[in-house]
Design an enzyme around this catalytic site. Sequence first.
Site, PDB file in Angstrom:
ATOM      1  N   ALA A  28      -1.799   4.452 -13.577  1.00  0.00           N
ATOM      2  CA  ALA A  28      -2.993   4.807 -14.349  1.00  0.00           C
ATOM      3  C   ALA A  28      -4.190   4.929 -13.417  1.00  0.00           C
ATOM      4  O   ALA A  28      -4.400   4.086 -12.539  1.00  0.00           O
ATOM      5  CB  ALA A  28      -3.251   3.730 -15.406  1.00  0.00           C
ATOM      6  N   GLN A  82       4.184  10.413 -18.703  1.00  0.00           N
ATOM      7  CA  GLN A  82       4.529   9.075 -19.171  1.00  0.00           C
ATOM      8  C   GLN A  82       3.720   8.730 -20.413  1.00  0.00           C
ATOM      9  O   GLN A  82       2.498   8.860 -20.423  1.00  0.00           O
ATOM     10  CB  GLN A  82       4.277   7.996 -18.123  1.00  0.00           C
ATOM     11  CG  GLN A  82       4.865   6.676 -18.641  1.00  0.00           C
ATOM     12  CD  GLN A  82       4.561   5.462 -17.795  1.00  0.00           C
ATOM     13  OE1 GLN A  82       3.387   5.162 -17.543  1.00  0.00           O
ATOM     14  NE2 GLN A  82       5.594   4.761 -17.376  1.00  0.00           N
ATOM     15  N   CYS A 113       3.792  -2.648 -18.835  1.00  0.00           N
ATOM     16  CA  CYS A 113       2.407  -3.070 -18.599  1.00  0.00           C
ATOM     17  C   CYS A 113       2.263  -4.596 -18.739  1.00  0.00           C
ATOM     18  O   CYS A 113       2.594  -5.158 -19.776  1.00  0.00           O
ATOM     19  CB  CYS A 113       1.477  -2.356 -19.578  1.00  0.00           C
ATOM     20  SG  CYS A 113      -0.238  -2.773 -19.284  1.00  0.00           S
ATOM     21  N   LYS A 153      10.761   3.117 -18.438  1.00  0.00           N
ATOM     22  CA  LYS A 153      10.429   2.313 -17.262  1.00  0.00           C
ATOM     23  C   LYS A 153      10.026   0.938 -17.763  1.00  0.00           C
ATOM     24  O   LYS A 153       9.238   0.828 -18.708  1.00  0.00           O
ATOM     25  CB  LYS A 153       9.275   2.975 -16.504  1.00  0.00           C
ATOM     26  CG  LYS A 153       8.846   2.229 -15.262  1.00  0.00           C
ATOM     27  CD  LYS A 153       8.013   3.138 -14.366  1.00  0.00           C
ATOM     28  CE  LYS A 153       7.407   2.381 -13.205  1.00  0.00           C
ATOM     29  NZ  LYS A 153       6.311   1.475 -13.630  1.00  0.00           N
ATOM     30  N   ASP A 217       8.204  -2.607  -4.378  1.00  0.00           N
ATOM     31  CA  ASP A 217       8.119  -2.991  -2.964  1.00  0.00           C
ATOM     32  C   ASP A 217       8.792  -2.011  -2.012  1.00  0.00           C
ATOM     33  O   ASP A 217       9.370  -2.430  -1.010  1.00  0.00           O
ATOM     34  CB  ASP A 217       8.692  -4.400  -2.748  1.00  0.00           C
ATOM     35  CG  ASP A 217       7.897  -5.456  -3.500  1.00  0.00           C
ATOM     36  OD1 ASP A 217       6.852  -5.119  -4.087  1.00  0.00           O
ATOM     37  OD2 ASP A 217       8.332  -6.615  -3.511  1.00  0.00           O
TER      38      ASP A 217
HETATM   39  C1  LIG Z   1      -3.015   0.905 -10.079  1.00  0.00           C
HETATM   40  C2  LIG Z   1      -1.687   0.861 -10.776  1.00  0.00           C
HETATM   41  C3  LIG Z   1      -1.525   1.502 -11.980  1.00  0.00           C
HETATM   42  C4  LIG Z   1      -0.285   1.480 -12.622  1.00  0.00           C
HETATM   43  N1  LIG Z   1      -0.129   2.162 -13.789  1.00  0.00           N
HETATM   44  C5  LIG Z   1       1.112   2.266 -14.336  1.00  0.00           C
HETATM   45  C6  LIG Z   1       1.340   3.086 -15.463  1.00  0.00           C
HETATM   46  O1  LIG Z   1       0.433   3.734 -15.980  1.00  0.00           O
HETATM   47  N2  LIG Z   1       2.594   3.144 -15.964  1.00  0.00           N
HETATM   48  C7  LIG Z   1       3.638   2.428 -15.408  1.00  0.00           C
HETATM   49  O2  LIG Z   1       4.776   2.504 -15.894  1.00  0.00           O
HETATM   50  N3  LIG Z   1       3.440   1.644 -14.346  1.00  0.00           N
HETATM   51  C8  LIG Z   1       2.218   1.564 -13.786  1.00  0.00           C
HETATM   52  N4  LIG Z   1       2.036   0.823 -12.663  1.00  0.00           N
HETATM   53  C9  LIG Z   1       3.196   0.150 -12.066  1.00  0.00           C
HETATM   54  C10 LIG Z   1       3.877   1.052 -11.041  1.00  0.00           C
HETATM   55  O3  LIG Z   1       4.350   2.227 -11.655  1.00  0.00           O
HETATM   56  C11 LIG Z   1       5.044   0.318 -10.365  1.00  0.00           C
HETATM   57  O4  LIG Z   1       5.985  -0.034 -11.340  1.00  0.00           O
HETATM   58  C12 LIG Z   1       4.608  -0.939  -9.641  1.00  0.00           C
HETATM   59  O5  LIG Z   1       3.444  -0.716  -8.880  1.00  0.00           O
HETATM   60  C13 LIG Z   1       5.741  -1.450  -8.726  1.00  0.00           C
HETATM   61  O6  LIG Z   1       6.119  -0.480  -7.805  1.00  0.00           O
HETATM   62  P1  LIG Z   1       5.581  -0.499  -6.287  1.00  0.00           P
HETATM   63  O7  LIG Z   1       5.961  -1.818  -5.690  1.00  0.00           O
HETATM   64  O8  LIG Z   1       6.251   0.673  -5.637  1.00  0.00           O
HETATM   65  O9  LIG Z   1       4.110  -0.370  -6.369  1.00  0.00           O
HETATM   66  C14 LIG Z   1       0.807   0.784 -12.035  1.00  0.00           C
HETATM   67  C15 LIG Z   1       0.623   0.129 -10.813  1.00  0.00           C
HETATM   68  C16 LIG Z   1      -0.601   0.162 -10.175  1.00  0.00           C
HETATM   69  C17 LIG Z   1      -0.740  -0.539  -8.853  1.00  0.00           C
END
Ligand SMILES: Cc1cc2nc3c(=O)[nH]c(=O)nc-3n(C[C@H](O)[C@H](O)[C@H](O)COP(=O)(O)O)c2cc1C
Length: 382
Positions: A28, A82, A113, A153, A217
């Site tokens: 987001a 999404q 979320c 997700k 990660d």
């Molecule tokens: C700033 C931010 C906004 C996010 N917004 C969403 C979102 O809108 N929908 C969603 O499913 N996950 C959202 N996430 C989670 C990410 O999609 C992801 O699942 C999470 O960061 C873990 O993956 P990573 O370790 O690669 O960051 C958000 C994460 C961050 C950091």
Amino acid sequence: MTTLAPALPLLRIGPHTVQPPVVLAPMAGITNAPFRTLCREFSGGKGLFVSEMITTRALVERNEKTMQLIHFDASETTRSIQLYGVDPVTVGKAVRMIVDEDLADHIDLNFGCPVPKVTRKGGGSALPYKRPLLRAILREAVAQAGDLPVTIKMRKGIDDDHTTYLDAGRIAVEEGVTAVALHGRTTAQHYGGTADWDAIARLKEHVPEIPVLGNGDIWSADDALRMMRETGCDGVVVGRGCLGRPWLFGDLVSAFEGTGTRQAPVLRQVADVMLRHATLLGEWIGDESRGVIDFRKHVAWYLKGFAVGSDMRRKLAVTSSLEELGAQLQELDLDQPWPDGADGPRGRTSGNNRVALPDGWLKDPYDCAGVSADAELDTSGG
Ligand SMILES: Cc1cc2nc3c(=O)[nH]c(=O)nc-3n(C[C@H](O)[C@H](O)[C@H](O)COP(=O)(O)O)c2cc1C
């Protein structure tokens, strides 16, 4: 550096082949059309790039901001939206609207979320605990989607004592969901600790019928290959690792294609990408200054690890025109090489929060009374 020995099976999301099996995580406020465009430019158009989360109620009500958020660039061939919703009927209406008005080619549903404002009302990552409600939402979404693939997700669960991902995966299969993505953390973990990749492996074993995408990660292309190898997942979803580093998608494609190319841009190249990102945001918003202001949140990520100085960081974080941004970037020592400290975790890393839930939420996974519609109001993601 690692390479994957045998050729990977293709990842198919309904009619879409995602090759290499790399997905930009919905984030987001981040993964809008400009950011997706940047990532896609670096990946050579390969991969799948998901929109920011769109709340179903706002979409159905044609909220002005929401209608802008669902805008795709003409070059985006697989348009991936999404959605987030808590009410099966509203989710169904939003999906129907996307189909009828040809707004996307793929719909992902967000059940991850962790934000207390949302989980306190039974939404976000609290929702899959109520199995019948999850099922009802998925059933309605799939029924209304027609030929469009619907994926979900999710997180592992609420906390280690209340995991939901295996049941949710099974329900997803039973309701005709095309693929599932698992962020290997619970709600309680927020973004802290490390993602549990074993859970991704367990989910893969549990739902062999559909692709399982692993998330959490992945900070480098080699992490992505390692996740594939260690978990047997069918593809990876990359979020925070590409914040201020959209060229990670170039690295991911190289890694999956078996070449050793990894990008380590000097600050001059990073500054060019920063300017381009801010420019694209301005064009997308239709107002240069607002684009540069929106870009401010990305500055610290792009400059992570570079010797920039706190005064300059502060100045860069308050710029409001492209000219000003360009002039400030010119003042930096642009020949600096990519810093060691820039690899590894970035973005949110806080965790271990107490999970806010409606009273009595955990008493009965099958009692679905009490999810309030305003669990949909917050839009801060997953
Ligand atoms: C700033 C931010 C906004 C996010 N917004 C969403 C979102 O809108 N929908 C969603 O499913 N996950 C959202 N996430 C989670 C990410 O999609 C992801 O699942 C999470 O960061 C873990 O993956 P990573 O370790 O690669 O960051 C958000 C994460 C961050 C950091």
